[in-house]
Design a protein around this motif. Structure first.
Motif, PDB file in Angstrom:
ATOM      1  N   SER A 120      -2.235  -3.143  -3.603  1.00 47.40           N
ATOM      2  CA  SER A 120      -2.309  -4.153  -4.366  1.00 47.40           C
ATOM      3  C   SER A 120      -1.932  -5.545  -3.659  1.00 47.40           C
ATOM      4  O   SER A 120      -1.182  -5.321  -2.501  1.00 47.40           O
ATOM      5  N   CYS A 121      -2.269  -6.627  -4.035  1.00 48.63           N
ATOM      6  CA  CYS A 121      -2.167  -7.851  -3.581  1.00 48.63           C
ATOM      7  C   CYS A 121      -2.476  -8.860  -4.613  1.00 48.63           C
ATOM      8  O   CYS A 121      -2.961  -8.660  -5.659  1.00 48.63           O
ATOM      9  N   TYR A 122      -2.152 -10.010  -4.248  1.00 50.43           N
ATOM     10  CA  TYR A 122      -2.729 -11.260  -4.997  1.00 50.43           C
ATOM     11  C   TYR A 122      -3.834 -11.998  -4.318  1.00 50.43           C
ATOM     12  O   TYR A 122      -3.443 -12.302  -2.979  1.00 50.43           O
ATOM     13  N   PHE A 141      -4.232 -10.942  -9.695  1.00 49.53           N
ATOM     14  CA  PHE A 141      -3.831  -9.720  -9.019  1.00 49.53           C
ATOM     15  C   PHE A 141      -4.902  -8.584  -8.762  1.00 49.53           C
ATOM     16  O   PHE A 141      -5.991  -8.842  -9.503  1.00 49.53           O
ATOM     17  N   VAL A 142      -4.967  -8.124  -7.627  1.00 48.08           N
ATOM     18  CA  VAL A 142      -6.177  -7.105  -7.287  1.00 48.08           C
ATOM     19  C   VAL A 142      -5.535  -5.938  -6.871  1.00 48.08           C
ATOM     20  O   VAL A 142      -4.450  -5.894  -6.331  1.00 48.08           O
ATOM     21  N   SER A 143      -6.428  -4.926  -7.042  1.00 49.17           N
ATOM     22  CA  SER A 143      -5.597  -3.410  -6.910  1.00 49.17           C
ATOM     23  C   SER A 143      -7.168  -2.701  -6.458  1.00 49.17           C
ATOM     24  O   SER A 143      -8.017  -2.843  -7.116  1.00 49.17           O
ATOM     25  N   TRP A 168     -12.448  -0.466  -6.452  1.00 50.92           N
ATOM     26  CA  TRP A 168     -11.823  -1.484  -7.060  1.00 50.92           C
ATOM     27  C   TRP A 168     -11.365  -1.186  -8.237  1.00 50.92           C
ATOM     28  O   TRP A 168     -12.109  -0.827  -8.982  1.00 50.92           O
ATOM     29  N   GLN A 169      -9.953  -1.324  -8.671  1.00 47.06           N
ATOM     30  CA  GLN A 169      -9.548  -1.129 -10.062  1.00 47.06           C
ATOM     31  C   GLN A 169      -9.366  -2.690 -10.524  1.00 47.06           C
ATOM     32  O   GLN A 169      -9.844  -2.820 -11.694  1.00 47.06           O
ATOM     33  N   THR A 170      -8.940  -3.529  -9.911  1.00 48.56           N
ATOM     34  CA  THR A 170      -9.185  -5.155 -10.392  1.00 48.56           C
ATOM     35  C   THR A 170      -9.644  -5.659  -9.298  1.00 48.56           C
ATOM     36  O   THR A 170      -9.120  -5.498  -8.148  1.00 48.56           O
ATOM     37  N   TYR A 218       0.868  -1.350  -0.017  1.00 46.04           N
ATOM     38  CA  TYR A 218      -0.058   0.114   0.013  1.00 46.04           C
ATOM     39  C   TYR A 218       0.873   1.262  -0.119  1.00 46.04           C
ATOM     40  O   TYR A 218       2.025   1.256   0.380  1.00 46.04           O
TER      41      TYR A 218
END
Length: 76
Positions: free
Chosen positions: A22-24, A29-31, A42-44, A7
């Protein structure tokens, strides 16, 4: 499981801060952007509402620990 959590602050003025993270999560992948009130933009991220709620809780817990609790730890 959530791994490689990162972060960084986006705004630092005042109390209405927000952070990019961001993280997995489950090898994806999540961000997103975490707001001071716990909202997440949420971006992803997962499209399944159940998984999204699980992820939201995990991100919230990590942000509470890293941002809020670590600020109040005494320097040893």
């Amino acid at each position: 499981m959530l791994v490689h959590f990162q972060y960084k602050p986006l705004t630092v003025l005042g109390r209405k801060q927000k952070w990019a993270f961001s993280c997995y999560f489950e090898s994806h992948f999540v961000s997103g952007i975490y707001h001071y009130n716990g909202d997440i933009l949420w971006q992803t991220g997962p499209h399944d509402p159940t998984k999204q709620e699980l992820l939201k809780k995990a991100v919230h817990d990590l942000m509470l620990y890293h941002v809020y609790e670590s600020e109040h730890q005494p320097n040893v």
